[in-house]
Design an enzyme around this catalytic site. Sequence first.
Site, PDB file in Angstrom:
ATOM      1  N   HIS A 281      12.138 -13.624  15.222  1.00 43.78           N
ATOM      2  CA  HIS A 281      12.950 -12.614  14.548  1.00 43.78           C
ATOM      3  C   HIS A 281      12.109 -11.648  13.715  1.00 43.78           C
ATOM      4  O   HIS A 281      10.958 -11.930  13.378  1.00 43.78           O
ATOM      5  CB  HIS A 281      13.995 -13.285  13.644  1.00 43.78           C
ATOM      6  CG  HIS A 281      13.407 -13.948  12.434  1.00 43.78           C
ATOM      7  ND1 HIS A 281      13.003 -15.265  12.424  1.00 43.78           N
ATOM      8  CD2 HIS A 281      13.123 -13.467  11.189  1.00 43.78           C
ATOM      9  CE1 HIS A 281      12.521 -15.571  11.233  1.00 43.78           C
ATOM     10  NE2 HIS A 281      12.583 -14.492  10.464  1.00 43.78           N
TER      11      HIS A 281
ATOM     12  N   HIS B 180       7.456  -7.363  10.920  1.00 46.60           N
ATOM     13  CA  HIS B 180       6.619  -8.257  11.719  1.00 46.60           C
ATOM     14  C   HIS B 180       7.445  -9.378  12.340  1.00 46.60           C
ATOM     15  O   HIS B 180       8.610  -9.591  11.969  1.00 46.60           O
ATOM     16  CB  HIS B 180       5.519  -8.866  10.842  1.00 46.60           C
ATOM     17  CG  HIS B 180       6.060  -9.708   9.727  1.00 46.60           C
ATOM     18  ND1 HIS B 180       6.314  -9.193   8.471  1.00 46.60           N
ATOM     19  CD2 HIS B 180       6.426 -11.020   9.679  1.00 46.60           C
ATOM     20  CE1 HIS B 180       6.803 -10.151   7.690  1.00 46.60           C
ATOM     21  NE2 HIS B 180       6.889 -11.277   8.401  1.00 46.60           N
TER      22      HIS B 180
END
Length: 327
Positions: free
Chosen positions: A126, A246
């Site tokens: 995620h 990220h």
Amino acid sequence: MALVSYSSSSDENEAENEAKASTPPPPAKKRKTETTLPPLPNAFRDLYSSTVRTTTSDDPSLHGGRRRVTPHIEGQWPGHVYLEYNPNPKESEQLSQLIASEQRAHEGCRVQSLLSNDLGVTLPLHVSLSRPLSLLTPQKSPFLTQLKDAVSRTGVRTFDDVPGGLRWHPNELRTRWFLVLQLRKPAYDELAKLLRSCNDVAKAFGQPLLYAADDVDGEAGYDAEAEGERKHEMGSGEGDREGKFHISLAWSLTEPKSATAAVTATATTQLAHSKAEKKGASTALALAGTEMKNLSIWFSEVKVRIGQDVHSLPLPAARGKKGGLFA
């Protein structure tokens, strides 16, 4: 008196054989062909995405040595807003090789993959769009409703993004280090638009903001030297903190050697197609520069976890584009 003529046994056998010969053979049975089962829908994964809670106290022995950054408070519901990424088999293999290379590069430092659980079941990755949230029971429904409206108002459609860097990054308490794949700015700045909408709703409910301007310099583990190098390589301006988007690939309880500013900055320049060979990067990080630079990550929905419930906010389909992992 006439004698009755009886047929011999040999005559009976011949008649039986003739009858069998004249009877057409039964149709051949069709061989069963192996079929590949379709993948489980994401909605099914969401139902079983949480582990069973065995205690409300912080017991690192139950979680591989991990400690809670946000303490559990009775009557409050932990929440998180994020974009989900499900690597296909080829991408999972590449990411697994990358993590294995990092493990070999840091002997004595146990690197724990986030690609699968202890049973070998593939897990989704995620991109965070919020910090850990803590909502009261009366806030759960209004928060979800306001977030749904805020995401809709952004006008963001399904989109893809590509890696822009690789680094080890600590959590706020420096109790864990994460190997993260940093993302570049998408074509229409979709990540920044979604972040602003999520931060607006979080602020309205008195929740902490993610990558807020006043949070950057005070962030625990913030590395000014590495951040300065990242700005130089990936651009400066209003989008600097948005470059922090990220995907976490693995974690370690011990600080890896490559978590220093110099090596971190080098890794970033490698995946940004810069002069990596002059920086002296590690073998593992160089591997990422060659294998992951063409990765295209597709996002089609915003996920909201409140307690153990996961809600999906689908994004409208991109104009003139079909969904997929590769552009």
